[in-house]
Design a protein around this motif. Structure first.
Motif, PDB file in Angstrom:
ATOM      1  N   ASP A 242      -4.080   5.348   4.579  1.00  0.00           N
ATOM      2  CA  ASP A 242      -3.675   4.328   3.616  1.00  0.00           C
ATOM      3  C   ASP A 242      -2.325   3.771   4.033  1.00  0.00           C
ATOM      4  N   TYR A 243      -2.300   2.481   4.367  1.00  0.00           N
ATOM      5  CA  TYR A 243      -1.028   1.833   4.684  1.00  0.00           C
ATOM      6  C   TYR A 243      -0.463   1.312   3.369  1.00  0.00           C
TER       7      TYR A 243
ATOM      8  N   TRP B 131      -6.016  -9.520   7.163  1.00  0.00           N
ATOM      9  CA  TRP B 131      -5.750  -8.090   7.380  1.00  0.00           C
ATOM     10  C   TRP B 131      -5.015  -7.506   6.183  1.00  0.00           C
ATOM     11  N   ASN B 132      -4.047  -8.221   5.662  1.00  0.00           N
ATOM     12  CA  ASN B 132      -3.268  -7.696   4.541  1.00  0.00           C
ATOM     13  C   ASN B 132      -4.104  -7.570   3.272  1.00  0.00           C
TER      14      ASN B 132
ATOM     15  N   ARG C  75      -6.185  -4.575   3.657  1.00  0.00           N
ATOM     16  CA  ARG C  75      -5.320  -3.394   3.528  1.00  0.00           C
ATOM     17  C   ARG C  75      -5.061  -3.057   2.063  1.00  0.00           C
TER      18      ARG C  75
ATOM     19  N   SER D 153      -6.163   0.439   0.634  1.00  0.00           N
ATOM     20  CA  SER D 153      -5.086   1.407   0.376  1.00  0.00           C
ATOM     21  C   SER D 153      -4.761   1.592  -1.096  1.00  0.00           C
TER      22      SER D 153
END
Length: 257
Positions: free
Chosen positions: A35-36, A225-226, A229, A233
């Motif tokens: 998890d970022y 991508w964000n 994420r 996450s």
């Protein structure tokens, strides 16, 4: 002032980074995948930086009073977490965490168990972490004369602006998904009712499978991508004004990989 401006900036960045490390490690372990964490692109969680820096400033003269350390720690950390949650919800219509299942929670934003964790962390921070870290900061100040703080300010400032833009785009994409899904459901309902008028009004039930079958047709735009994420996450992430997107976010994430 007990710290210079550049020292405060370094402290803020350092504890933001430590907070990111902790959250990423703990949540990755709990969720069984990496998890970022964090609202921003970079590896730092500002809520930790704000809380830790404020606590250090407020406890400068009472470090030997454990009771006051506990009291200040729990009050400051709880306030920062509540304000951060409220900010994300009011400005971006997004919730990244939800403590509704925890006893004594306030609007799901804060809870005694989480505040207690912050409280214990305050004592460890003031008594053990900060004395060691301060030596490194003093050395850095002598070497860079404050220029590292300038660099950090620029990087985190740009990151904040870009992250806010990204989250707003994510919010708009989620709302578009809801709009497209509602239109799709309505088209299906009208088509079915026109073929079987004797059945009367159609009650649309499980629409998830049908929507995913028409994924490419309905998808307003690819997730960045964000955005992926954030969905991966933050399992409890909610876009408050896009309920249908929230219902199928896991299926969408699988398709977007």
């Amino acid at each position: 002032m007990p710290y210079t401006i550049s020292e405060i900036i370094i402290l803020f960045f350092t504890y933001s980074f430590i907070g990111w490390l902790w959250e990423t490690f703990y949540c990755s372990l709990k969720d069984h995948h990496f998890d970022y964490r964090g609202f921003l692109f970079g590896p730092y969680c500002p809520v930790y930086g704000f809380a830790a820096t404020t606590i250090l400033l407020l406890t400068r003269k009472i470090q030997n009073n454990l009771f006051l350390l506990f009291l200040i720690g729990i009050v400051v950390a709880t306030i920062f977490e509540f304000v951060a949650s409220l900010f994300l919800e009011k400005f971006f219509h997004v919730k990244l965490w939800d403590y509704f299942k925890l006893w004594g929670n306030i609007q799901g934003r804060v809870a005694p168990a989480i505040s207690l964790f912050w409280d214990v962390g305050t004592v460890l921070l003031v008594k053990f972490v900060q004395p060691l870290l301060q030596r490194l900061i003093d050395l850095e100040e002598r070497q860079t004369h404050g220029w590292l703080a300038v660099g950090i300010t620029l990087v985190m400032g740009i990151d904040t602006v870009l992250s806010m833009i990204s989250v707003e785009i994510f919010h708009m994409t989620a709302k578009k998904w809801d709009k497209h899904i509602n239109r799709f459901i309505e088209r299906v309902r009208v088509r079915v009712e026109s073929r079987m008028p004797e059945k009367g009004k159609l009650k649309v039930g499980d629409w998830h499978h049908s929507v995913m079958q028409h994924f490419n047709e309905l998808r307003p735009q690819p997730l960045s991508w964000n955005h992926k994420r954030l969905l991966k996450s933050f399992p409890k992430l909610k876009v408050l004004d896009a309920p249908k997107f929230m219902e199928i976010k896991k299926e969408i994430l699988k398709k977007e990989r």
